[in-house]
Design an enzyme around this catalytic site. Structure first.
Site, short mmCIF file in Angstrom:
data_model
loop_
_atom_site.label_atom_id
_atom_site.label_comp_id
_atom_site.label_asym_id
_atom_site.label_seq_id
_atom_site.Cartn_x
_atom_site.Cartn_y
_atom_site.Cartn_z
N GLU A 1 0.82 -1.22 0.00
CA GLU A 1 0.00 0.00 0.00
C GLU A 1 0.86 1.28 0.00
OE1 GLU A 1 -2.90 -0.17 3.15
OE2 GLU A 1 -4.18 -1.51 2.00
N GLU B 1 -6.60 -8.04 -0.08
CA GLU B 1 -6.94 -8.03 1.35
C GLU B 1 -8.42 -7.70 1.49
OE1 GLU B 1 -4.75 -5.30 3.80
OE2 GLU B 1 -2.86 -5.78 2.82
C1 GLA Z 1 -4.16 -2.45 5.05
C2 GLA Z 1 -2.74 -2.99 5.21
C3 GLA Z 1 -2.66 -4.14 6.16
C4 GLA Z 1 -3.53 -3.93 7.38
C5 GLA Z 1 -4.94 -3.68 6.94
C6 GLA Z 1 -5.91 -3.50 8.09
O1 GLA Z 1 -4.84 -3.01 4.01
O2 GLA Z 1 -2.17 -3.38 3.99
O3 GLA Z 1 -1.31 -4.31 6.54
O4 GLA Z 1 -3.05 -2.84 8.11
O5 GLA Z 1 -4.97 -2.50 6.17
O6 GLA Z 1 -7.22 -3.40 7.62
#
Ligand code: GLA
Length: 682
Positions: A156, A308
């Site tokens: 991210e 995710e």
């Molecule tokens: C993001 C991050 C993860 C985690 C999630 C929590 O997507 O990539 O490492 O922190 O949020 O929802």
């Protein structure tokens, strides 16, 4: 689809580096994976300190064990590079790699100490060299490992750094772009408030009143991030060229132009955390999430990965409600319906400590298969097995909606015109997308550069196209001349790519195409309303009235015809929407913002008049959508999703089709359960 693992992936972020010292955990996890239908894990994210605990001393033992166990279990590993957070020893030894953040408006940036994550400078030569070294080592060790499916670069990407390295790189970038200070001063209109730069070294990024500077800075940041990403991809590919790479996006995250990043990955993916909790705006939220899935698919016009999502409540929303039974399945299959070849989670196991110990996980603190959410995850595991034929299938779209990060930055960083107007996604994209979503009409989300690339598009919608990229209006004209339908809205054609206003009347370069002149714009207080009355015998055959709010542009016809007129205020009787016949096609301009019935009436008429392809014939009830994927052999998969917490009657048509989730042959009118979902083949 990943060639080496041609199945829908089901798994997620797995952090054995954090609990490898707890005996028995790995054994327990590998016992639970098949019970939940988990066939993949993402390992190594934020693991730098575990892999290289001190400079030059590497410990791959724990990762070897996980990779080997996954291989033995036939599982796919998404292996991350750990560059999303640097270790303490590195921050201490090489202070230049620490990020410098703006302290506030008109103040010098301050250097961070080591904290959080995404805490490094993206242009630092030392950090880039360290990352490339780490990546080469990972590729040498695991590039040919039987479990390796995909590299997951960093995590991210986000945030800005304004350290001396970044500032120098920015100035070099500007010099290459503008060649002379005169050209740059003109583009940024620096004569205003005596801001003219007489030397490149004077340029800093702390003055947000120079709007063109801010726009260029955001462009530069995206390019710097893309080049950091490329630095990683090159290092991995120099050793293991056959392994695909990805990096996880965050939907419509405003800070980075993902088009730039997408150029350097083989597969796109994103992290999606919808909050569907029976709120009054559930349908709008659901459409917004589908739109973001469509964006991720459209970068490469091929299936993406849901990298995710949360198997349970997150720990970071204002209100972290439990997922109602069935919602997890619905939101997971929603991603598949819109083109995902995976359902991945953050996270596989909840930790005992750290910032995310209360975030949803496949394996909860109890540590076994008894929790409700584990069973819901296992249900998705069974669903994905039943849906294997869907893997790799495409989304056939006849409609494209234009989304441009630079357009969003331009209006966000402009002084005025109003808060509502600055929300290009909420005020522009979602309302214009929802009528298609509600009718099961597939939509691609395209950049201005790609808007007219597909011969299949019958409609291109460019909501709130405030900044117009070079050549875009000319391409729109050619598209309409050839028979296309182009839809624009208020606040279009206002500035060029430098944020300089188009002289000669709005909507600037679109004036001829829309056949109008937009003279002035009225911004209403939140409690004020106007109304649109559809004109008699209008070209779309619409009748009745709709409520208007927030933004009312006063438009004059210069060749177009009015579809409706304002009912109130001093501009009552002037057009609220227009249609201009142009060549073989038509250009429709929506001059005012309104409620859902306003957009629904206009786009509903476009859909039915052009006979656009729908996933299901016939109207869908409130809260229900349908989406289509088509495999290379022509097999069609129709997903029907109910976002209402109530049963809904849906007409599936006369021909029986198999619901792959239940195995039942279904036809005619059926009751779709609350949060119910179907996946029909045929
Ligand atoms: C993001 C991050 C993860 C985690 C999630 C929590 O997507 O990539 O490492 O922190 O949020 O929802």
């Amino acid at each position: 689809m990943i060639d080496k693992f041609p199945f829908l992936l089901h798994g997620g972020d797995y952090n054995p580096d954090q609990w490898r010292h707890i005996p028995g955990t790995l054994d327990q996890d590998f016992r639970l994976f098949p019970l939940a239908g988990i066939n993949s894990v993402s390992v190594g994210i934020f693991s730098w300190a575990a892999i290289e605990p001190e400079e030059g001393r590497y410990d791959f033992g724990w990762l070897d064990e996980v990779m080997d166990r996954c291989a033995a279990a036939g599982m796919a590993v998404v292996l991350a590079t750990p560059s999303g957070a640097k270790p303490n020893w590195m921050a201490q030894k090489y202070p230049e790699i620490r990020r410098q953040n703006p302290h506030g408006w008109c103040t010098e940036p301050v250097q961070e100490l080591q904290c959080g994550r995404h805490n490094h400078c993206l242009t630092s030569p030392i950090y880039r060299a360290k990352v490339a070294e780490m990546d080469r080592r990972l590729a040498e060790r695991y590039g040919k490992h039987p479990a390796l499916a995909l590299w997951h670069i960093s995590n991210e990407f986000n945030g800005e750094c304004q350290c001396p390295h970044c500032m120098q790189a920015f100035r070099d970038w500007l010099r290459a772009k503008y060649k002379t200070l005169d050209a740059m001063n003109h583009a940024w209109w620096t004569g205003f408030w005596s801001h003219a730069f007489s030397d490149w070294s004077q340029i800093v990024t702390i003055d947000s009143t120079i709007e063109g500077l801010r726009l260029d800075w955001l462009r530069f940041e995206s390019e710097a991030t893309a080049s950091f990403l490329k630095n990683e991809a090159d290092a991995l590919k120099s050793v293991a060229p056959e392994v695909p790479v990805t990096t996880n996006f965050m939907g419509f995250f405003e800070g980075l132009d993902y088009n730039r990043l997408a150029e350097h990955v083989d597969i796109t993916c994103w992290d999606c955390y919808p909050a569907y909790h029976d709120r009054p705006d559930q349908e709008v939220s659901a459409a917004g999430i589908s739109l973001a899935h469509d964006l991720c698919r459209s970068f490469k016009m091929r299936p993406f990965l849901l990298m995710e999502s949360s198997p349970g409540p997150t720990n970071w929303m204002k209100t972290n409600r439990l997922l109602r039974p069935g919602l997890h399945r619905l939101k997971s299959l929603q991603a598949v319906a819109h083109g995902s070849d995976s359902v991945q989670y953050f996270q596989i196991r909840k930790g005992r400590g750290g910032a995310e110990k209360f975030h949803g996980a496949v394996i909860d603190h109890v540590g076994d298969e008894s929790p409700r959410m584990f069973r819901e995850v296992a249900q998705v595991g069974r669903d994905l097995k039943a849906l294997q034929g869907v893997c790799g299938s495409k989304t056939p779209a006849e409609v494209a909606i234009v989304h441009d990060w630079e357009n969003r930055w331009a209006i966000r960083n402009s002084q005025g015109p109003s808060e509502v107007a600055k929300d290009v996604i909420g005020t522009g994209l979602v309302p214009n997308y929802l009528p298609y979503w509600k009718r099961g009409v597939a939509v691609d989300v395209v950049s201005p550069a790609n808007a007219f690339n597909s011969a299949d598009y019958k409609v291109v919608i460019a909501p709130l196209c405030y900044l117009v990229q070079d050549g875009f209006a000319e391409k729109a004209e050619a598209f309409v001349r050839d028979g296309g339908t182009f839809v624009g809205t208020f606040l279009s054609g206002v500035v060029d790519k430098n944020m300089l206003v188009y002289p000669g009347g709005f909507p600037g370069p679109f004036r001829k195409l829309f056949g109008i002149w937009a003279e002035e714009t009225d911004y209403l207080y939140p409690d004020e309303r106007n109304e649109a009355a559809f004109a008699a015998d209008n070209a779309l055959g619409l009748s009745g009235k709709c409520e208007l709010k927030d933004i009312c542009e006063v438009v004059h016809l210069k060749g177009a015809e009015a579809l409706g007129v304002y009912g109130r205020d001093f501009y009552a009787g002037s057009p609220t929407a227009t249609l201009n016949r142009f060549g073989k096609g038509q250009a429709i301009y929506i001059a005012a913002h309104g409620g859902r019935d306003w957009y629904d009436a206009l786009h509903g008429a476009i859909i039915s008049r052009l006979g656009l392809r729908r996933a299901l014939d016939g109207d869908l009830p409130n809260g229900v959508t349908a989406a289509l994927r088509v495999a290379d052999d022509g097999t069609a998969y129709t997903f029907v999703e109910n976002f209402a917490n109530e049963p809904r009657e849906v007409d599936l048509g006369a021909a029986p089709r198999t619901d792959l989730l239940s195995g039942a042959a279904l036809s005619g009118k059926i009751q779709l359960s609350p949060y119910g979902v179907l996946a029909l083949r045929g």
